[in-house]
Design a protein around this motif. Structure first.
Motif, PDB file in Angstrom:
ATOM      1  N   LEU A  59      37.168  46.711  42.770  1.00 43.98           N
ATOM      2  CA  LEU A  59      36.860  45.484  41.975  1.00 43.98           C
ATOM      3  C   LEU A  59      37.664  45.262  40.959  1.00 43.98           C
ATOM      4  N   ASN A  60      39.059  44.643  40.626  1.00 43.25           N
ATOM      5  CA  ASN A  60      39.293  44.421  38.974  1.00 43.25           C
ATOM      6  C   ASN A  60      39.065  45.763  38.918  1.00 43.25           C
ATOM      7  N   ASP A  89      40.120  39.552  39.996  1.00 43.21           N
ATOM      8  CA  ASP A  89      39.819  38.203  39.443  1.00 43.21           C
ATOM      9  C   ASP A  89      40.957  37.658  38.996  1.00 43.21           C
ATOM     10  N   PHE A 133      40.953  37.344  44.023  1.00 42.84           N
ATOM     11  CA  PHE A 133      40.017  35.789  44.055  1.00 42.84           C
ATOM     12  C   PHE A 133      40.462  35.022  43.554  1.00 42.84           C
ATOM     13  N   ARG A 147      32.087  26.528  34.893  1.00 36.77           N
ATOM     14  CA  ARG A 147      33.335  27.098  35.918  1.00 36.77           C
ATOM     15  C   ARG A 147      34.224  25.797  36.161  1.00 36.77           C
ATOM     16  N   LYS A 186      37.955  30.550  47.157  1.00 32.79           N
ATOM     17  CA  LYS A 186      36.456  31.112  46.614  1.00 32.79           C
ATOM     18  C   LYS A 186      35.484  29.355  46.155  1.00 32.79           C
ATOM     19  N   HIS A 187      34.595  29.300  46.105  1.00 30.56           N
ATOM     20  CA  HIS A 187      33.650  30.110  46.276  1.00 30.56           C
ATOM     21  C   HIS A 187      32.325  28.807  47.623  1.00 30.56           C
ATOM     22  N   ASP A 265      29.477  36.485  47.694  1.00 29.22           N
ATOM     23  CA  ASP A 265      29.431  37.086  46.391  1.00 29.22           C
ATOM     24  C   ASP A 265      28.809  38.484  45.572  1.00 29.22           C
ATOM     25  N   PHE A 266      29.606  38.756  44.000  1.00 23.69           N
ATOM     26  CA  PHE A 266      29.159  39.642  43.160  1.00 23.69           C
ATOM     27  C   PHE A 266      27.461  39.258  43.722  1.00 23.69           C
ATOM     28  N   MET A 297      29.690  42.083  48.593  1.00 26.36           N
ATOM     29  CA  MET A 297      30.230  42.777  47.097  1.00 26.36           C
ATOM     30  C   MET A 297      29.676  43.111  46.273  1.00 26.36           C
ATOM     31  N   TRP A 404      38.536  34.512  32.318  1.00 25.02           N
ATOM     32  CA  TRP A 404      39.195  36.195  33.376  1.00 25.02           C
ATOM     33  C   TRP A 404      40.514  36.234  32.469  1.00 25.02           C
ATOM     34  N   GLU A 474      32.063  31.287  33.385  1.00 26.08           N
ATOM     35  CA  GLU A 474      30.591  31.538  34.274  1.00 26.08           C
ATOM     36  C   GLU A 474      29.829  31.872  33.903  1.00 26.08           C
TER      37      GLU A 474
HETATM   38  C1  BGC Z   1      31.917  35.373  40.562  1.00 23.77           C
HETATM   39  C2  BGC Z   1      33.452  35.325  41.456  1.00 23.77           C
HETATM   40  C3  BGC Z   1      34.714  36.245  40.755  1.00 23.77           C
HETATM   41  C4  BGC Z   1      32.655  38.213  41.121  1.00 23.77           C
HETATM   42  C5  BGC Z   1      33.802  38.848  41.306  1.00 23.77           C
HETATM   43  C6  BGC Z   1      31.759  36.716  40.266  1.00 23.77           C
HETATM   44  O1  BGC Z   1      29.979  36.349  39.744  1.00 23.77           O
HETATM   45  O2  BGC Z   1      31.024  34.252  40.691  1.00 23.77           O
HETATM   46  O3  BGC Z   1      34.235  34.195  41.413  1.00 23.77           O
HETATM   47  O4  BGC Z   1      35.342  37.072  42.040  1.00 23.77           O
HETATM   48  O5  BGC Z   1      32.123  37.725  40.776  1.00 23.77           O
HETATM   49  O6  BGC Z   1      34.688  39.402  40.148  1.00 23.77           O
END
Ligand code: BGC
Length: 719
Positions: A59-60, A89, A133, A147, A186-187, A265-266, A297, A404, A474
């Motif tokens: 991811l990312n 994201d 995501f 959020r 999500k979520h 989720d993470f 994840m 983000w 977040e």
């Molecule tokens: C967030 C998600 C995000 C994920 C991946 C989490 O902390 O709640 O919305 O997609 O991290 O970065």
């Protein structure tokens, strides 16, 4: 590959490979230099280096060249050469950042949302990303929750329309296309109802409220064909979402027929230990497998414990196979077995990122998302010859993209830049020191109000105020929603100096602006509008764009009212028309929000008349009523009006909200133009969840049409 080939591949995989597919780790695990902000328990993951060869996704990670390289290296190590899925994201654009989702909600423009998501897909696809995501379909009512910026707002219908538009925009008709990506909504679920607006907190809502309000937009994502669903951090009915069978097996899969992939989720599987429903990682893994979480994840309990769980007979291998099959099927739908690099292309990346067409779209989206909250004496649009002063921590700040945002530079985005580009005559600036973030311990800007005398000769002062974007999103919950003390002081001082004050508010949530309203002649809610924020705000301030945004979330009078939302239930002691004791009200504040859902001014003025509601049953499309209304632009300025249709079920077997948005349309009206606008009200719109099923109950209904949730024409009809 054919489905048969996918199944053969699955049958030939070792258990470790399968568990690797079911595990997602950050790019730094793959030996690249990237690192993400790890909130997960990395050290305790107990991963061996050979496990990395089996991982199915990351991811990312961004950048075509890098992702092509990573993919090549990974496929060489993976025993069956199964490609990685690159997820990210991409929440409101990758490089061409458009407004935060809450602001996009205010545009009420689903076509625009789809276009913006398609643009994000193009930029992501050329960089090598396969899935985003996004969208976040969480319904939100509590602006203390950071959020809320990621949600289209407080209304289920608006949320659903924006959510499906985003899914369509990302995915198009075929996620294998080189300019499309898959979408993970999500979520799931109900994360927006985190108690007291504190992030990650408990969610405790009735089944009826969950179904009618909170689940609507997730369902819309499923119906729009979203490829993936993400769990939430919260508990639902005391079970964490990642281990919640009712949510994932029953509602999502059985009832809604979702056949895509579910990802946690993470580190959310690991967090089941802290929640106190799993004694250890092994038990947490079992709960998640039983609930049907296909990908874990950023924790490694599947990799560490699934073998043991299977050998002990506690988990059926069928659960693993089912999960891996879905993952492989998604990779196949993305076309990764034929072309593991998909759209990744370093040359195209340069061409597509921040291209002219994208910047234009971002600017249009930004201008359409702005909500004009106050405009006393028609102060806006700015008079051409006005001597303008500029003040406040967001007057010349690049911190206006919103959370983000992976953009490299935001010089164009400042308010000052936008005003300059429009040739606004800025004669003086003062107190423009940039805002710091509470996340970094900075609670306010310096008190430089003494400097404001520099603005003495200006006719009007534009004050850029708000909250730092890092204090939204977040883990950015707040209990105080007012502007910081020195910002409020600045606005008061400017007013005392006799200046006409235009406050431009940059925030990721509705803020408590009642204390400063008397000091401001005009108030422009600018949210975080992305890479073209400054130019778009100037478009509105200067009158090149007539503001048309409407609030997607109510603005509280005071944080003590929160949650305050328009579609609430009635009580047995409603306030209206009753004496003030022993009715449902506050002693020190009205019940109504400061600005309600659907509210927003424009430079035009609209008049509604001739509401007509006719019975018109059409069994085929479920129509029960035809509604029409005349809308006239009674001003000299052309504008865009969002016409909103609400219903109220007067008597039903469960208590119904005082009003519920069911449809909306946008019309462009030239100066003094009048149009008749029609709606169909279907049986589905009049139905609701009676605690067992969705039902339509005949009886009396109020049909309301108008400019906002509070300015409505009403007709009553018996069905
Ligand atoms: C967030 C998600 C995000 C994920 C991946 C989490 O902390 O709640 O919305 O997609 O991290 O970065």
């Amino acid at each position: 590959m054919t489905d048969k080939q996918i199944r053969e591949l699955l049958a030939s995989m070792s258990l470790e490979e399968k568990l690797g597919e079911m595990t997602q780790m950050a790019p730094n695990f793959f030996g690249t230099e990237d690192s993400v902000d790890l909130t997960g328990p990395m050290k305790q993951m107990n991963l061996r280096s050979e496990d990395v060869a089996y991982l199915g996704s990351t991811l990312n990670a961004f950048g075509a060249e890098k992702l092509i390289q990573m993919q090549k290296e990974h496929m060489a190590r993976q025993p069956h050469h199964i490609p990685l899925m690159f997820m990210a994201d991409v929440i409101h654009g990758l490089k061409t950042i458009y407004p935060i989702p809450l602001a996009m909600g205010c545009s009420f423009d689903t076509g625009l949302m789809e276009e913006a998501a398609a643009m994000a897909a193009r930029e992501s696809a050329v960089t090598g990303v396969h899935l985003t995501f996004s969208p976040m379909a969480d319904l939100v009512r509590d602006p203390r929750w950071g959020r809320v910026m990621e949600s289209p707002g407080e209304d289920p219908v608006l949320n659903a329309r924006m959510t499906e538009a985003a899914v369509r925009g990302y995915q198009g008709d075929d996620i294998a296309a080189p300019d499309r990506i898959a979408s993970c909504f999500k979520h799931f679920g109900g994360y927006g109802a985190s108690e007291a607006g504190r992030d990650y907190n408990t969610v405790d809502i009735s089944d009826g409220t969950l179904r009618e309000f909170y689940l609507t937009a997730y369902k819309a994502a499923v119906d729009a064909g979203a490829a993936m669903a993400m769990t939430s951090f919260n508990t639902i009915d005391r079970i964490p979402a990642s281990g919640n069978k009712k949510m994932f097996r029953k509602i999502l899969r059985e009832e809604w027929g979702f056949d895509g992939v579910a990802i946690t989720d993470f580190s959310a599987i690991h967090e089941m230990i802290a929640h106190g429903i799993a004694a250890d990682g092994k038990e947490a893994a079992r709960y998640a497998l039983e609930a049907g979480a296909d990908i874990e994840m950023m924790s490694a309990h599947y990799l560490n414990y699934a073998r043991e769980l299977i050998e002990e007979g506690k988990v059926d291998i069928g659960l693993i196979d089912e999960a891996v099959l879905r993952i492989l099927q998604l990779k196949n739908k993305l076309g990764l077995f034929e072309n593991p690099f998909k759209g990744a292309d370093p040359d195209k990346e340069k061409e597509v990122h921040l291209c002219k067409e994208h910047l234009e779209l971002a600017r249009r989206a930004a201008a359409r998302s702005i909500v004009l909250l106050k405009n006393e004496g028609g102060l806006l649009p700015l008079a051409k010859d006005a001597k303008v002063g500029l003040a406040g921590p967001f007057a010349d700040s690049v911190d206006v993209l919103g959370g983000w945002a992976f953009a490299d530079s935001a010089e164009r985005a400042t308010l000052l830049n936008g005003l300059k580009e429009h040739g606004v005559n800025i004669t003086a600036t003062a107190m423009t020191q940039r805002m710091g973030a509470m996340q970094r311990g900075i609670m306010d800007v310096e008190d430089q109000t003494a400097e404001l005398t520099a603005l003495a000769d200006c006719d009007v002062v534009i004050a850029g105020v708000g909250e730092h974007p890092e204090d939204t999103g977040e883990s950015a919950s707040k209990t105080v929603l007012r502007l910081s003390h020195n910002q409020e002081k600045m606005l008061e001082r400017l007013h005392d100096m006799g200046k006409k004050v235009i406050a431009v508010i940059f925030s990721g949530r509705p803020m408590e602006i009642r204390p400063v309203l008397p000091f401001c002649d005009a108030v422009v809610q600018a949210w975080f509008l992305g890479i073209e924020a400054g130019p778009a705000i100037a478009d509105v301030l200067c009158g090149d764009v007539n503001p048309s945004g409407r609030l997607s979330m109510s603005f509280p009078q005071t944080v003590g009212q929160v949650p305050v939302y328009y579609n609430h239930m009635n009580t047995g002691r409603p306030l209206a028309g009753k004496p003030h004791r022993f009715v449902s009200c506050y002693l020190d504040c009205p019940n109504e929000p400061l600005f309600p859902f659907g509210y927003g001014l424009s430079y035009s003025e609209y008049r509604y008349s001739g509401l007509s509601v006719e019975k018109a049953v059409d069994a085929e499309d479920g129509t029960m009523l035809k509604v029409s209304v005349d809308v006239e632009n009674v001003s000299d300025v052309a504008g865009r009006e969002t016409i909103q249709l609400y219903i109220h079920d007067v008597v039903a077997s469960v208590v119904r909200p005082v009003k519920e948005l069911k449809d909306f349309v946008q019309v462009d009206l030239g100066a003094h133009e009048k149009k008749t606008v029609s709606f169909k009200v279907t049986r589905e719109m009049l139905s609701y969840w009676n605690n067992q099923a969705r039902v339509f109950e005949p009886g009396d209904f109020e049909i309301m049409v108008g400019h906002s949730s509070e300015e409505l024409l009403t007709a009553r009809v018996t069905l």
